[in-house]
Design a protein around this motif. Sequence first.
Motif, mmCIF file in Angstrom:
data_model
loop_
_atom_site.group_PDB
_atom_site.id
_atom_site.type_symbol
_atom_site.label_atom_id
_atom_site.label_comp_id
_atom_site.label_asym_id
_atom_site.label_seq_id
_atom_site.Cartn_x
_atom_site.Cartn_y
_atom_site.Cartn_z
ATOM 1 N N VAL A 27 56.741 13.768 30.676
ATOM 2 C CA VAL A 27 56.542 13.781 32.128
ATOM 3 C C VAL A 27 57.443 14.818 32.797
ATOM 4 N N ILE A 28 58.583 15.096 32.217
ATOM 5 C CA ILE A 28 59.559 15.994 32.841
ATOM 6 C C ILE A 28 58.976 17.375 33.152
ATOM 7 N N PRO A 29 58.278 18.050 32.228
ATOM 8 C CA PRO A 29 57.719 19.369 32.572
ATOM 9 C C PRO A 29 56.706 19.316 33.718
ATOM 10 N N ILE A 30 55.957 18.233 33.780
ATOM 11 C CA ILE A 30 54.969 18.096 34.861
ATOM 12 C C ILE A 30 55.673 18.015 36.208
ATOM 13 N N VAL A 31 56.747 17.239 36.289
ATOM 14 C CA VAL A 31 57.507 17.108 37.533
ATOM 15 C C VAL A 31 58.121 18.456 37.908
ATOM 16 N N VAL A 32 58.624 19.192 36.912
ATOM 17 C CA VAL A 32 59.213 20.511 37.180
ATOM 18 C C VAL A 32 58.166 21.448 37.776
ATOM 19 N N VAL A 33 56.967 21.457 37.224
ATOM 20 C CA VAL A 33 55.903 22.321 37.743
ATOM 21 C C VAL A 33 55.521 21.913 39.168
ATOM 22 N N MET A 34 55.389 20.619 39.410
ATOM 23 C CA MET A 34 55.040 20.146 40.756
ATOM 24 C C MET A 34 56.100 20.557 41.775
ATOM 25 N N MET A 35 57.370 20.431 41.420
ATOM 26 C CA MET A 35 58.445 20.822 42.334
ATOM 27 C C MET A 35 58.463 22.338 42.537
ATOM 28 N N ALA A 36 58.175 23.102 41.482
ATOM 29 C CA ALA A 36 58.141 24.569 41.606
ATOM 30 C C ALA A 36 57.019 25.004 42.545
ATOM 31 N N VAL A 37 55.863 24.382 42.444
ATOM 32 C CA VAL A 37 54.737 24.718 43.326
ATOM 33 C C VAL A 37 55.092 24.395 44.776
ATOM 34 N N LEU A 38 55.687 23.229 45.007
ATOM 35 C CA LEU A 38 56.074 22.854 46.364
ATOM 36 C C LEU A 38 57.134 23.817 46.908
ATOM 37 N N THR A 39 58.100 24.188 46.067
ATOM 38 C CA THR A 39 59.132 25.131 46.486
ATOM 39 C C THR A 39 58.517 26.484 46.853
ATOM 40 N N TRP A 40 57.591 26.949 46.027
ATOM 41 C CA TRP A 40 56.923 28.224 46.306
ATOM 42 C C TRP A 40 56.164 28.156 47.635
ATOM 43 N N ASP A 41 55.474 27.048 47.893
ATOM 44 C CA ASP A 41 54.754 26.880 49.159
ATOM 45 C C ASP A 41 55.721 26.936 50.337
ATOM 46 N N PHE A 42 56.875 26.275 50.213
ATOM 47 C CA PHE A 42 57.857 26.291 51.296
ATOM 48 C C PHE A 42 58.440 27.691 51.486
ATOM 49 N N LEU A 43 58.655 28.416 50.387
ATOM 50 C CA LEU A 43 59.153 29.786 50.511
ATOM 51 C C LEU A 43 58.152 30.678 51.233
ATOM 52 N N LYS A 44 56.869 30.535 50.915
ATOM 53 C CA LYS A 44 55.845 31.328 51.604
ATOM 54 C C LYS A 44 55.844 31.007 53.097
ATOM 55 N N LYS A 45 55.979 29.716 53.436
ATOM 56 C CA LYS A 45 56.005 29.330 54.856
ATOM 57 C C LYS A 45 57.250 29.883 55.550
ATOM 58 N N SER A 46 58.402 29.842 54.860
ATOM 59 C CA SER A 46 59.612 30.359 55.487
ATOM 60 C C SER A 46 59.535 31.874 55.645
ATOM 61 N N ASN A 47 58.829 32.554 54.739
ATOM 62 C CA ASN A 47 58.629 33.995 54.870
ATOM 63 C C ASN A 47 57.867 34.317 56.148
ATOM 64 N N GLN A 48 56.880 33.496 56.473
ATOM 65 C CA GLN A 48 56.098 33.730 57.690
ATOM 66 C C GLN A 48 56.960 33.595 58.931
ATOM 67 N N GLY A 49 57.909 32.672 58.908
ATOM 68 C CA GLY A 49 58.747 32.450 60.088
ATOM 69 C C GLY A 49 59.999 33.293 60.129
ATOM 70 N N LEU A 50 60.594 33.557 58.961
ATOM 71 C CA LEU A 50 61.887 34.230 58.927
ATOM 72 C C LEU A 50 61.855 35.610 58.272
ATOM 73 N N GLY A 51 60.920 35.825 57.386
ATOM 74 C CA GLY A 51 60.899 37.055 56.597
ATOM 75 C C GLY A 51 61.563 36.815 55.250
ATOM 76 N N TRP A 52 61.228 37.690 54.281
ATOM 77 C CA TRP A 52 61.722 37.491 52.909
ATOM 78 C C TRP A 52 63.229 37.596 52.807
#
Length: 190
Positions: free
Chosen positions: A115-140
């Motif tokens: 289960v551990i790798p699955i949780v890691v992938v899910m958290m990585a996807v969520l983190t990437w989504d949040f980074l994309k959203k923060s890029n829209q508001g703040l820039g890279w």
Amino acid sequence: MKTHLNLFIAFFRSGILGFGGGPSAIPLVHKEVVTTFKWMNDDEFSDVLALGNTLPGPINTKMAGYIGYRVAGVTGMINAVLSSIVPSILMMIVLLTTLTTFKDQPWVAGMTKGVIPIVVVMMAVLTWDFLKKSNQGLGWKISISILLISYLLIELLHVHPGIIIAVLLSYALLKPTKKQEMVKGKEGAN
């Protein structure tokens, strides 16, 4: 009544599938709340997540309480919180009574390790989504800087993540938005 049923379904599913605690349940709650039932958008969910991380206690129940209240008032809050903890209670009863007889079996350890790798992938996807959203508001540049500084503060200086989140939330509340700056610029031009 349908709203309450949907609240129950959303938080029961995230509660029962969120193996590993709060961090593994966050992407599941996100899917239910933003994608499936559309009770809020990504930005609102990010705000709820950030606020929930600053408060003590399990993140899933805090988010369930807020989202349930927002969707259906006090009864929605009670419904969402109960539906998010009932799966854990049921699973603890079933698993603790069943797995104690099988605890030394290799498949039990393998199940946990799988289960551990699955949780890691899910958290990585969520983190990437949040980074994309923060890029829209703040820039890279600012987004990556905040990410790196936060990582260093947490890992090297052992600053509690809640303190970092509280500081960033305070900054975000005090900093004028682009819309406020445009209105102020128009007022100055007149």
